[in-house]
Design a protein around this motif. Structure first.
Motif, PDB file in Angstrom:
ATOM      1  N   MET A   1       0.987  -1.319  -0.341  1.00 21.87           N
ATOM      2  CA  MET A   1      -0.305  -0.031  -0.189  1.00 21.87           C
ATOM      3  C   MET A   1       0.742   1.210   0.001  1.00 21.87           C
ATOM      4  SD  MET A   1      -3.234   0.604   2.757  1.00 21.87           S
ATOM      5  CE  MET A   1      -4.073   2.339   2.654  1.00 21.87           C
ATOM      6  N   SER A   2       0.362   2.063  -0.622  1.00 24.32           N
ATOM      7  CA  SER A   2       1.327   3.576  -0.555  1.00 24.32           C
ATOM      8  C   SER A   2       1.170   4.619   0.380  1.00 24.32           C
ATOM      9  CB  SER A   2       1.043   4.331  -2.551  1.00 24.32           C
ATOM     10  OG  SER A   2       0.061   4.144  -2.014  1.00 24.32           O
ATOM     11  N   ARG A   3       2.482   5.414   1.008  1.00 21.96           N
ATOM     12  CA  ARG A   3       1.978   5.771   2.090  1.00 21.96           C
ATOM     13  C   ARG A   3       1.231   7.040   1.219  1.00 21.96           C
ATOM     14  NH1 ARG A   3       4.897  10.754   1.569  1.00 21.96           N
ATOM     15  NH2 ARG A   3       6.385  10.989  -0.190  1.00 21.96           N
ATOM     16  N   ARG A   4       0.626   8.309   2.209  1.00 19.48           N
ATOM     17  CA  ARG A   4      -0.299   9.056   2.131  1.00 19.48           C
ATOM     18  C   ARG A   4       0.402  10.221   2.336  1.00 19.48           C
ATOM     19  NH1 ARG A   4      -5.454  10.081   2.482  1.00 19.48           N
ATOM     20  NH2 ARG A   4      -5.587  12.497   2.910  1.00 19.48           N
ATOM     21  N   ILE A   5       0.142  11.171   1.165  1.00 16.27           N
ATOM     22  CA  ILE A   5       0.684  11.950   0.643  1.00 16.27           C
ATOM     23  C   ILE A   5       0.409  13.171   1.276  1.00 16.27           C
ATOM     24  CG2 ILE A   5       1.948  13.782  -1.056  1.00 16.27           C
ATOM     25  CD1 ILE A   5       1.279  11.079  -3.189  1.00 16.27           C
ATOM     26  N   GLU A   6       1.158  13.511   2.580  1.00 11.34           N
ATOM     27  CA  GLU A   6       1.009  15.242   3.274  1.00 11.34           C
ATOM     28  C   GLU A   6       2.125  15.973   3.305  1.00 11.34           C
ATOM     29  OE1 GLU A   6      -2.493  13.081   6.706  1.00 11.34           O
ATOM     30  OE2 GLU A   6       0.207  12.387   6.639  1.00 11.34           O
ATOM     31  N   LEU A   7       1.785  17.284   3.437  1.00 14.35           N
ATOM     32  CA  LEU A   7       2.419  18.141   4.228  1.00 14.35           C
ATOM     33  C   LEU A   7       3.015  18.893   5.552  1.00 14.35           C
ATOM     34  CD1 LEU A   7       2.693  17.854   1.048  1.00 14.35           C
ATOM     35  CD2 LEU A   7       3.382  20.579   1.209  1.00 14.35           C
ATOM     36  N   ARG A   8       3.973  18.670   6.233  1.00  9.84           N
ATOM     37  CA  ARG A   8       3.981  18.775   7.323  1.00  9.84           C
ATOM     38  C   ARG A   8       3.311  20.659   7.739  1.00  9.84           C
ATOM     39  NH1 ARG A   8       8.416  19.304  10.462  1.00  9.84           N
ATOM     40  NH2 ARG A   8       9.810  19.162   8.716  1.00  9.84           N
ATOM     41  N   ASN A   9       3.031  21.019   8.695  1.00  7.33           N
ATOM     42  CA  ASN A   9       2.774  22.407   9.047  1.00  7.33           C
ATOM     43  C   ASN A   9       4.049  23.015   9.781  1.00  7.33           C
ATOM     44  OD1 ASN A   9       0.079  23.351   7.490  1.00  7.33           O
ATOM     45  ND2 ASN A   9      -0.479  21.074   8.418  1.00  7.33           N
ATOM     46  N   VAL A  10       4.513  24.759   9.604  1.00  4.96           N
ATOM     47  CA  VAL A  10       5.025  24.763  10.391  1.00  4.96           C
ATOM     48  C   VAL A  10       5.422  26.240  10.444  1.00  4.96           C
ATOM     49  CG1 VAL A  10       7.407  23.439   9.786  1.00  4.96           C
ATOM     50  CG2 VAL A  10       6.951  25.364   8.451  1.00  4.96           C
ATOM     51  N   ASN A  11       6.160  26.884  11.158  1.00  2.00           N
ATOM     52  CA  ASN A  11       5.538  28.549  11.741  1.00  2.00           C
ATOM     53  C   ASN A  11       6.828  28.806  11.589  1.00  2.00           C
ATOM     54  OD1 ASN A  11       2.825  28.459  12.459  1.00  2.00           O
ATOM     55  ND2 ASN A  11       3.644  27.022  14.024  1.00  2.00           N
ATOM     56  N   VAL A  12       7.001  30.511  10.659  1.00  2.00           N
ATOM     57  CA  VAL A  12       8.116  30.223  10.787  1.00  2.00           C
ATOM     58  C   VAL A  12       8.221  32.286  11.482  1.00  2.00           C
ATOM     59  CG1 VAL A  12       9.591  32.170   9.146  1.00  2.00           C
ATOM     60  CG2 VAL A  12       7.485  30.791   8.025  1.00  2.00           C
ATOM     61  N   THR A  13       9.573  31.775  12.380  1.00  2.00           N
ATOM     62  CA  THR A  13      10.565  32.502  13.916  1.00  2.00           C
ATOM     63  C   THR A  13      11.484  33.016  12.790  1.00  2.00           C
ATOM     64  OG1 THR A  13      12.050  30.546  14.118  1.00  2.00           O
ATOM     65  CG2 THR A  13       9.550  30.088  15.046  1.00  2.00           C
ATOM     66  N   ARG A  14      11.938  33.196  12.045  1.00  3.66           N
ATOM     67  CA  ARG A  14      13.295  33.605  12.171  1.00  3.66           C
ATOM     68  C   ARG A  14      13.529  34.088  10.646  1.00  3.66           C
ATOM     69  NH1 ARG A  14      18.889  34.885  12.519  1.00  3.66           N
ATOM     70  NH2 ARG A  14      18.849  31.909  12.698  1.00  3.66           N
ATOM     71  N   TYR A  15      12.993  35.440   9.819  1.00  2.68           N
ATOM     72  CA  TYR A  15      14.117  35.487   8.421  1.00  2.68           C
ATOM     73  C   TYR A  15      15.458  35.718   8.550  1.00  2.68           C
ATOM     74  CZ  TYR A  15      13.625  38.155   3.537  1.00  2.68           C
ATOM     75  OH  TYR A  15      13.950  37.927   2.457  1.00  2.68           O
ATOM     76  N   ILE A  16      15.892  34.987   7.984  1.00  7.28           N
ATOM     77  CA  ILE A  16      17.880  34.732   7.567  1.00  7.28           C
ATOM     78  C   ILE A  16      18.129  36.038   6.909  1.00  7.28           C
ATOM     79  CG2 ILE A  16      19.429  33.880   8.414  1.00  7.28           C
ATOM     80  CD1 ILE A  16      18.046  31.518   9.215  1.00  7.28           C
ATOM     81  N   THR A  17      17.866  35.485   5.233  1.00  8.52           N
ATOM     82  CA  THR A  17      18.125  36.140   3.920  1.00  8.52           C
ATOM     83  C   THR A  17      18.214  36.127   3.121  1.00  8.52           C
ATOM     84  OG1 THR A  17      20.515  36.640   2.623  1.00  8.52           O
ATOM     85  CG2 THR A  17      20.491  34.697   3.611  1.00  8.52           C
ATOM     86  N   PRO A  18      17.431  37.037   1.966  1.00  8.59           N
ATOM     87  CA  PRO A  18      16.659  36.775   0.743  1.00  8.59           C
ATOM     88  C   PRO A  18      17.486  36.186  -0.274  1.00  8.59           C
ATOM     89  CG  PRO A  18      17.658  39.224   1.790  1.00  8.59           C
ATOM     90  CD  PRO A  18      18.031  38.652   2.351  1.00  8.59           C
ATOM     91  N   LEU A  19      17.038  35.202  -0.946  1.00  8.41           N
ATOM     92  CA  LEU A  19      17.898  35.030  -1.811  1.00  8.41           C
ATOM     93  C   LEU A  19      17.480  35.396  -3.694  1.00  8.41           C
ATOM     94  CD1 LEU A  19      17.072  30.552  -1.283  1.00  8.41           C
ATOM     95  CD2 LEU A  19      18.878  32.697  -0.960  1.00  8.41           C
ATOM     96  N   ARG A  20      18.598  36.279  -4.264  1.00 10.23           N
ATOM     97  CA  ARG A  20      18.012  37.196  -4.854  1.00 10.23           C
ATOM     98  C   ARG A  20      18.674  36.866  -5.894  1.00 10.23           C
ATOM     99  NH1 ARG A  20      16.748  42.299  -2.749  1.00 10.23           N
ATOM    100  NH2 ARG A  20      17.424  42.634  -0.396  1.00 10.23           N
ATOM    101  N   GLU A  21      18.515  35.315  -6.535  1.00 11.50           N
ATOM    102  CA  GLU A  21      19.098  35.133  -7.921  1.00 11.50           C
ATOM    103  C   GLU A  21      17.827  34.948  -8.517  1.00 11.50           C
ATOM    104  OE1 GLU A  21      20.084  31.494  -5.230  1.00 11.50           O
ATOM    105  OE2 GLU A  21      21.118  33.771  -4.299  1.00 11.50           O
TER     106      GLU A  21
END
Length: 264
Positions: A1-21
């Motif tokens: 039986m195939s595993r169920r496709i799920e996404l976890r939930n997280v809360n963003v706590t700190r903005y570190i750096t932008p990726l400007r590419e």
């Protein structure tokens, strides 16, 4: 039986750096599960549609057996970013309150360089097939959107895929396109086993699997201005687009084969 496709939930706590590419200004950030993520913001250029493409493209790639960083739903609190000095970033964060998308940050990964790394024919063919299927225009020599991590190839950045949804009309016609942009794919020269890739990968994408992936799209991302369809109707269009495209894979398979013949 195939595993169920799920996404976890997280809360963003700190903005570190932008990726400007990239033009959408993603960022590296900490989350409350102790991990770092590359956050794709719904307040950026193409809005939630880029997040939907990232989600669908990434999870299809994972089902097909490719290495893809874990995707998570990333929540941004309304107070987040108020202390950010950069006005452009502050506006981006303000416009992204609520649900965004995060990709697990692969510490120490390096950008894939086709001059340095040669991909074997099977893997190259399967990645080319994936990108032709999801109409991903963004895996070129200029912008490979692949990383090398632990000596393996990882696929990232599928936000430019499924570009039919930016016009949202005649999706049936878009689903049956041959995808001529495949001629610019960075791995096309190595992709000598495209027919074998088509045979193998089609079997892994059952209607049930595609439905499960489409069902991952949050309702919050499906309330579109100027679109009369309900979130459920929009989800259904994505599902029908993918199943129609899969049933007509011979069109983009032939296009890729011809483009490769012209190349070599």
């Amino acid at each position: 039986m195939s595993r169920r496709i799920e996404l976890r939930n997280v809360n963003v706590t700190r903005y570190i750096t932008p990726l400007r590419e990239g033009g959408s200004l993603p960022a590296v950030a900490d989350a409350d599960d102790g991990f770092k993520y590359v956050i794709k913001f719904k307040g950026a250029g193409h809005g939630v549609k880029a997040l939907i493409a990232e989600l669908i493209g990434g999870e299809i790639a994972r089902v097909l057996g490719f290495k893809v960083p874990e995707l998570v739903y990333a929540h941004l609190d309304e107070a987040f970013g108020r202390t950010e000095a950069d006005e452009e970033i502050q506006d981006l964060l303000k416009g992204s309150q609520g649900l965004n998308l995060g990709l697990h940050f692969l510490t120490g990964a390096i950008n894939f360089d086709p001059v340095v790394t040669t991909v074997d024919a099977q893997l190259a063919s399967e990645i080319v097939w994936l990108d032709a299927f999801i109409t991903n225009i963004d895996r070129t020599f200029r912008n490979t959107n692949m990383l090398i991590w632990n000596k393996e190839v990882w696929l990232i950045d599928h936000g430019a895929a499924l570009y039919f949804h930016h016009s949202w009309i005649h999706w049936e016609k878009s689903a049956k396109t041959a995808f001529p942009f495949i001629k610019d794919h960075v791995l096309l020269p190595q992709a000598s086993l495209l027919a074998e890739a088509d045979h193998k990968l089609k079997q892994l994408l059952s209607p049930e699997v595609l439905q499960e992936i489409v069902n991952l799209i949050p309702t919050e991302w499906l309330t579109w201005e100027g679109t009369p369809e309900t979130p459920e109707e929009i989800r259904n269009v994505y599902y029908k687009f993918l199943t129609t495209r899969l049933n007509h894979s011979h069109l983009f398979l032939k296009e890729a084969q011809h483009a490769r013949e012209a190349l070599i």
